[in-house]
Design a protein around this motif. Structure first.
Motif, short mmCIF file in Angstrom:
data_model
loop_
_atom_site.label_atom_id
_atom_site.label_comp_id
_atom_site.label_asym_id
_atom_site.label_seq_id
_atom_site.Cartn_x
_atom_site.Cartn_y
_atom_site.Cartn_z
N LEU A 50 1.45 2.83 -7.11
CA LEU A 50 -0.01 2.62 -7.12
C LEU A 50 -0.57 2.31 -5.74
CD1 LEU A 50 -1.09 0.70 -10.39
CD2 LEU A 50 -1.25 3.13 -9.83
N CYS A 51 -0.05 2.96 -4.73
CA CYS A 51 -0.53 2.73 -3.37
C CYS A 51 -1.85 3.47 -3.16
CB CYS A 51 0.50 3.21 -2.34
SG CYS A 51 0.00 2.83 -0.65
N PRO A 52 -2.84 2.81 -2.54
CA PRO A 52 -4.15 3.46 -2.34
C PRO A 52 -4.13 4.56 -1.27
CG PRO A 52 -4.11 1.28 -1.31
CD PRO A 52 -2.83 1.42 -2.07
N GLU A 53 -3.08 4.63 -0.47
CA GLU A 53 -3.02 5.64 0.59
C GLU A 53 -2.60 7.00 0.01
OE1 GLU A 53 -4.05 4.76 3.60
OE2 GLU A 53 -2.94 3.06 4.40
N ASP A 54 -2.84 8.07 0.77
CA ASP A 54 -2.56 9.40 0.20
C ASP A 54 -1.48 10.19 0.96
OD1 ASP A 54 -3.89 10.11 2.51
OD2 ASP A 54 -5.35 11.41 1.52
N CYS A 55 -0.53 9.49 1.54
CA CYS A 55 0.55 10.15 2.31
C CYS A 55 1.18 11.24 1.44
CB CYS A 55 1.58 9.11 2.72
SG CYS A 55 0.83 7.60 3.40
N LYS A 56 1.13 12.48 1.95
CA LYS A 56 1.52 13.63 1.11
C LYS A 56 2.99 13.64 0.72
CE LYS A 56 -1.92 17.14 2.13
NZ LYS A 56 -2.29 18.21 3.05
N TYR A 57 3.82 12.93 1.48
CA TYR A 57 5.25 12.94 1.20
C TYR A 57 5.66 11.88 0.18
CZ TYR A 57 4.49 9.33 4.78
OH TYR A 57 3.99 8.28 5.49
N CYS A 58 4.78 10.93 -0.10
CA CYS A 58 5.25 9.68 -0.71
C CYS A 58 5.11 9.62 -2.23
CB CYS A 58 4.52 8.51 -0.07
SG CYS A 58 5.21 6.93 -0.61
N PRO A 59 6.21 9.23 -2.89
CA PRO A 59 6.18 9.11 -4.35
C PRO A 59 5.31 7.95 -4.83
CG PRO A 59 8.28 8.30 -3.47
CD PRO A 59 7.55 8.93 -2.32
N GLN A 60 4.95 7.04 -3.89
CA GLN A 60 4.28 5.81 -4.31
C GLN A 60 2.76 5.88 -4.25
OE1 GLN A 60 6.32 2.14 -3.83
NE2 GLN A 60 7.38 2.94 -2.03
N SER A 61 2.22 6.99 -3.72
CA SER A 61 0.77 7.12 -3.65
C SER A 61 0.21 7.27 -5.06
CB SER A 61 0.40 8.35 -2.81
OG SER A 61 -0.96 8.66 -3.03
N ALA A 62 -0.87 6.52 -5.34
CA ALA A 62 -1.49 6.58 -6.68
C ALA A 62 -2.09 7.97 -6.93
CB ALA A 62 -2.57 5.52 -6.79
N ALA A 98 6.68 -2.72 0.85
CA ALA A 98 5.63 -2.82 -0.18
C ALA A 98 4.69 -1.63 -0.06
CB ALA A 98 4.86 -4.12 -0.02
N ALA A 99 4.32 -1.08 -1.21
CA ALA A 99 3.40 0.07 -1.22
C ALA A 99 1.96 -0.44 -1.13
CB ALA A 99 3.61 0.87 -2.51
N TRP A 100 1.62 -0.92 0.05
CA TRP A 100 0.28 -1.44 0.33
C TRP A 100 -0.32 -0.69 1.50
CZ3 TRP A 100 2.49 -7.04 0.76
CH2 TRP A 100 2.46 -7.67 -0.49
N LYS A 101 -1.67 -0.70 1.53
CA LYS A 101 -2.34 -0.25 2.76
C LYS A 101 -2.16 -1.36 3.79
CE LYS A 101 -6.78 1.39 4.54
NZ LYS A 101 -6.22 2.63 5.06
N THR A 165 -6.18 8.89 4.60
CA THR A 165 -6.78 7.58 4.33
C THR A 165 -6.61 6.57 5.47
OG1 THR A 165 -4.74 7.05 3.12
CG2 THR A 165 -6.63 7.76 1.81
N ARG A 166 -5.94 6.97 6.54
CA ARG A 166 -5.84 6.10 7.71
C ARG A 166 -5.64 6.97 8.95
NH1 ARG A 166 -0.36 4.51 5.43
NH2 ARG A 166 1.02 6.01 6.43
N THR A 167 -5.78 6.35 10.12
CA THR A 167 -5.68 7.14 11.36
C THR A 167 -4.41 6.78 12.14
OG1 THR A 167 -6.86 5.45 12.59
CG2 THR A 167 -8.20 7.22 11.61
FE1 SF4 Z 1 1.82 5.88 2.32
FE2 SF4 Z 1 3.41 3.68 2.47
FE3 SF4 Z 1 1.63 3.95 0.49
FE4 SF4 Z 1 3.73 5.53 0.54
S1 SF4 Z 1 3.76 3.33 0.28
S2 SF4 Z 1 1.61 6.15 0.11
S3 SF4 Z 1 4.02 5.80 2.74
S4 SF4 Z 1 1.18 3.78 2.66
#
Ligand code: SF4
Ligand code: SAM
Ligand code: DTB
Length: 334
Positions: A50-62, A98-101, A165-167
């Motif tokens: 449920l991470c608010p970021e949108d990193c295209k590689y990441c399984p944890q992005s919401a 932690a899957a946080w911004k 979602t970030r720079t």
């Molecule tokens: Fe991005 Fe880290 Fe969130 Fe994954 S956990 S979506 S890498 S910010």
């Protein structure tokens, strides 16, 4: 500004004949490190999904349908239990992710407590929690945090194709806060995002031209996660990957280079070549944050085949006697 590594100078390494390159890398590696020793870290995800970021590689992005089970911030006992196990099986550093911004102010006292407790076990501590202010970094440093992982992932130009979602600038700002707080920097990236050679050059230049290069550099091979936008990316060629490790070693001779995510898919020979050209750190334990890592048993086999010993961890807490069977014995006592 006088760059330590210019584009031209770095590009030359990418064009160098493979055997000339690995010879150069190994010479440098042997000058600064014992080639038979390896630094061993174990990872734990302390807040998952449920991470608010949108990193295209990441399984944890919401934003990506990856079927990952959400886990709120773990309680202290669960974290300490995992840390004790990590120590028992032979890790010298415990990394909590932690899957946080970014962490919220209200979380900091709890995180400080965790750092103190893990440190008391005689482990080095590392956290990766997203963006950090200078004050937050200073508080964690005072609590005993040794390392903070914050990856720049790729080149400045390619970054916005992977994360919106970030720079890159905010990433570098956090690295500066970490450096100024006194915490050691762990920063690297991912190979296989779809980046070009030019991006790989610029990525390594960015790290090596920081005011002081990171003490620890994780090089991840993309783990392709179903449901993420990069699930069908082209596989990275092993020789290209080995080349990148060798170049990182040449450009940042005194840094630890961690052969990070992706080992599960690499055969022993590829991993051995990575160690030979300068990788001297790994994540050890059957899980990375949310995905499988090469099993401990397989790692031990690999260490024995290559006569690799864990790095001596200079600490008053760590008087464990390391021998060739250290890891086996530790696992057996489990
Ligand atoms: Fe991005 Fe880290 Fe969130 Fe994954 S956990 S979506 S890498 S910010
Ligand atoms: N949320 C924090 C952040 O992004 O800084 C910390 C945790 S994040 C999962 C830590 C790092 O794991 C990322 O910076 C990325 O480099 C790496 N990572 C995440 N998913 C990956 C994947 N599928 N393959 C390889 N590396 C990955
Ligand atoms: C890093 O560079 N790699 C680690 C660590 N830092 C935190 C994480 C890899 C994550 C791989 C995907 C997963 O297990 O979720």
């Amino acid at each position: 500004m006088n760059l330590r590594w210019t584009f031209k100078k770095t590009q030359k390494l990418f064009k160098k004949p493979f055997f000339d390159l690995i010879y150069q890398a190994q010479k440098i590696h042997r000058k600064y490190f014992d080639p038979n020793r390896i630094q061993v870290s174990t990872l734990l995800s302390i807040k998952t999904g449920l991470c608010p970021e949108d990193c295209k590689y990441c399984p944890q992005s919401a934003r990506h349908p990856t079927n990952l089970k959400y886990e709120p911030l773990l309680n202290k006992n669960k974290i300490l239990k995992a840390a004790k196990k990590a120590k028992k099986i032979g890790a010298s550093r415990f990394c909590m992710g932690a899957a946080w911004k970014n962490p919220k102010e209200k979380d900091i006292p709890y995180l400080e407590k965790i750092v103190k407790k893990v440190k008391k076990l005689g482990l080095e501590t590392c956290m990766t929690l997203g963006e950090l202010t200078l004050t937050q970094a200073q508080k964690l440093h005072n609590a005993g945090l040794d390392f903070y992982n914050h990856n720049i992932d790729t080149s400045k130009n390619f970054y916005s194709k992977i994360i919106s979602t970030r720079t890159y600038k905010s990433r570098l700002k956090t690295l500066k806060n970490i450096r100024n707080s006194g915490i050691k920097i762990c920063s690297g990236g991912i190979i296989g995002l779809g980046e070009k050679v030019q991006d790989r050059i610029e990525f390594l230049m960015e790290l090596s031209n920081l005011p002081k290069p990171p003490e620890s550099i994780p090089i991840n091979m993309l783990v392709k996660i179903p449901g993420t936008p990069l699930e069908n990316n082209k596989k990275v060629n092993e020789f290209d990957f080995i080349r990148i490790i060798a170049i990182a070693r040449i450009m940042m001779p005194k840094s630890y280079i961690r052969l990070s995510a992706g080992r599960e898919k690499m055969n022993f020979q590829t991993q051995a070549m990575c160690f030979m050209v300068g990788a001297n750190s790994i994540f050890y334990g059957c899980k990375l944050l949310t995905t499988k890592n090469q099993s401990e048993k397989k790692d031990i086999k690999l260490f024995q085949k290559l006569d690799l010993k864990p790095e001596k961890f200079e600490s008053k807490f760590n008087n464990q006697h390391y021998n060739k069977n250290f890891f086996y014995n530790a696992l057996e006592k489990e």
